[in-house]
Design an enzyme around this catalytic site. Structure first.
Site, PDB file in Angstrom:
ATOM      1  CB  SER A   1     -15.045  11.401 -19.807  1.00  0.00           C
ATOM      2  OG  SER A   1     -14.949  10.501 -18.716  1.00  0.00           O
TER       3      SER A   1
ATOM      4  CG  HIS B   1     -16.043  11.053  -6.591  1.00  0.00           C
ATOM      5  ND1 HIS B   1     -16.344   9.715  -6.502  1.00  0.00           N
ATOM      6  CD2 HIS B   1     -15.076  11.170  -7.544  1.00  0.00           C
ATOM      7  CE1 HIS B   1     -15.590   9.044  -7.355  1.00  0.00           C
ATOM      8  NE2 HIS B   1     -14.817   9.897  -8.002  1.00  0.00           N
TER       9      HIS B   1
ATOM     10  CG  HIS C   1     -18.715   6.850 -15.580  1.00  0.00           C
ATOM     11  ND1 HIS C   1     -19.256   5.915 -16.424  1.00  0.00           N
ATOM     12  CD2 HIS C   1     -17.635   7.366 -16.224  1.00  0.00           C
ATOM     13  CE1 HIS C   1     -18.532   5.846 -17.532  1.00  0.00           C
ATOM     14  NE2 HIS C   1     -17.551   6.720 -17.434  1.00  0.00           N
TER      15      HIS C   1
ATOM     16  CG  ASN D   1     -17.798   7.356 -21.356  1.00  0.00           C
ATOM     17  OD1 ASN D   1     -18.157   6.906 -22.441  1.00  0.00           O
ATOM     18  ND2 ASN D   1     -17.350   6.582 -20.377  1.00  0.00           N
ATOM     19  CB  THR D   2     -21.328  10.156 -25.329  1.00  0.00           C
ATOM     20  OG1 THR D   2     -21.167  11.571 -25.230  1.00  0.00           O
ATOM     21  CG2 THR D   2     -22.535   9.723 -24.513  1.00  0.00           C
ATOM     22  NE  ARG D   3     -15.473   5.137 -25.893  1.00  0.00           N
ATOM     23  CZ  ARG D   3     -16.194   4.616 -24.914  1.00  0.00           C
ATOM     24  NH1 ARG D   3     -16.779   5.420 -24.023  1.00  0.00           N
ATOM     25  NH2 ARG D   3     -16.352   3.315 -24.798  1.00  0.00           N
TER      26      ARG D   3
ATOM     27  CG  HIS E   1     -31.762   1.254 -14.432  1.00  0.00           C
ATOM     28  ND1 HIS E   1     -30.982   0.586 -15.341  1.00  0.00           N
ATOM     29  CD2 HIS E   1     -31.080   1.217 -13.258  1.00  0.00           C
ATOM     30  CE1 HIS E   1     -29.877   0.156 -14.755  1.00  0.00           C
ATOM     31  NE2 HIS E   1     -29.912   0.529 -13.475  1.00  0.00           N
TER      32      HIS E   1
ATOM     33  CG  HIS F   1     -10.109  -7.211  -7.869  1.00  0.00           C
ATOM     34  ND1 HIS F   1     -10.184  -6.305  -8.905  1.00  0.00           N
ATOM     35  CD2 HIS F   1     -10.120  -6.471  -6.741  1.00  0.00           C
ATOM     36  CE1 HIS F   1     -10.230  -5.082  -8.427  1.00  0.00           C
ATOM     37  NE2 HIS F   1     -10.197  -5.149  -7.111  1.00  0.00           N
TER      38      HIS F   1
ATOM     39  N   GLY G   1      -0.964   9.287 -24.595  1.00  0.00           N
ATOM     40  CA  GLY G   1      -0.273  10.507 -24.214  1.00  0.00           C
ATOM     41  C   GLY G   1      -1.155  11.681 -23.876  1.00  0.00           C
TER      42      GLY G   1
END
Length: 297
Positions: free
Chosen positions: A119, A123, A133, A135-137, A167, A197, A280
């Protein structure tokens, strides 16, 4: 647990670490070769690498990884690149969330899990250079396994040609897997990275997937690898092009306000943040995505 599955898990973990190494090297090179334009006379920064540890409730080893953070550089104001492999049992909250969201039966009876991934969040110093940003998992439980991840661009000052390039690189890597993948993962990113929001997207999109399991592990792993491989060609040329541009106080103010938007999303909606804290994992590693400075109006 079959020997084949153990091999697949090891291959996935090794790939995420290899991708981490490539990205860290590329980002340090961007710092080193920035010799013209704003902040080019400053000293180049390098990553500080910290080993992270996760322990289970009984104090036993439950995995960990590497947290790599670079701060105050010529190009990067703060960038974190984390890689981890963690395992153990899911707590009750995480079990309920997993069962509800993914429809996985049996989580309460056997809540074991294994997860590995990379991940990163960057900035930038120059407001003309977009934040990003990626990430791969891979995630495993006794009841299911799947891959997830993607990358998305978060400029505070938008350039249509930069968005198009980002893109296009994603599409180029995904199209060999099937023409349906890029538009589907693009739409998924648009939906996932929307901030309800604020009634707006947090950036200009990218690609995203979750719960990806066709039953063909090799095909799904290959797709995940190409999502990772698309990142540097999509992002690095934008950094090289924009890091030389002058900026003013209004540009920096716009950047800080946009970072506030980014922080809101990660703290309120991001599934990875919630999962990391609920299971955790090292809090500093989980929250490394937050910007060093932000502003709200």
């Amino acid at each position: 647990m079959t020997d084949s599955l153990e091999t697949e898990k090891s291959r996935a973990a090794a790939w995420f670490r290899s991708l981490r190494d490539d990205i860290v090297a590329a980002f340090e090179a961007l710092e080193q070769d920035h010799t013209e334009g704003p902040l080019s006379e400053a000293a180049p920064s390098r990553f500080e690498v910290t080993e992270t540890k996760r322990t289970s409730d009984d104090g036993s080893d439950a995995g960990g990884g590497l947290m790599s953070v670079m701060r105050g550089g010529r190009v990067f104001e703060k960038v974190g690149v984390n890689v981890s492999t963690v395992y153990g049992t899911l707590g009750e909250r995480a079990q309920m969330a997993m069962a509800a969201r993914k429809g996985i039966p049996g989580m309460k009876e056997d809540p074991r899990f294994w997860a590995s991934g990379i991940s990163l969040v960057a900035h930038m110093q120059n407001p003309h250079v977009p934040a990003v940003h990626m990430n791969t998992r891979m995630f495993w439980t006794p009841h299911a396994w799947w891959f997830g991840g993607g990358s998305d661009l978060n400029p505070c000052i938008e350039y249509d040609e930069d968005t198009a390039h980002f893109h296009a690189q994603q599409r180029e890597k995904l199209d060999p897997h099937g023409a349906e993948f890029y538009p589907r993962l693009k739409d998924w990113a648009d939906e996932y990275f929307f901030i309800p929001h604020r009634k707006r997207a947090r950036g200009v999109g990218g690609i995203f997937m979750d719960d990806h399991c066709t039953g063909d592990w090799e095909a799904d792993f290959s797709l995940t690898q190409d999502i990772g491989r698309a990142f540097l060609p999509a992002f690095v040329p934008l950094v090289r092009k924009r890091r030389v541009q002058a900026w003013n106080e209004a540009d920096k103010d716009a950047q800080l306000v946009h970072r506030g938007l980014y922080a809101e999303y990660n703290l309120v909606y991001d599934r990875g943040t919630k999962f990391g804290l609920e299971t955790g994992h090292d809090a500093n590693a989980v929250l490394m995505s937050l910007p060093p400075l932000a502003k709200w109006v």
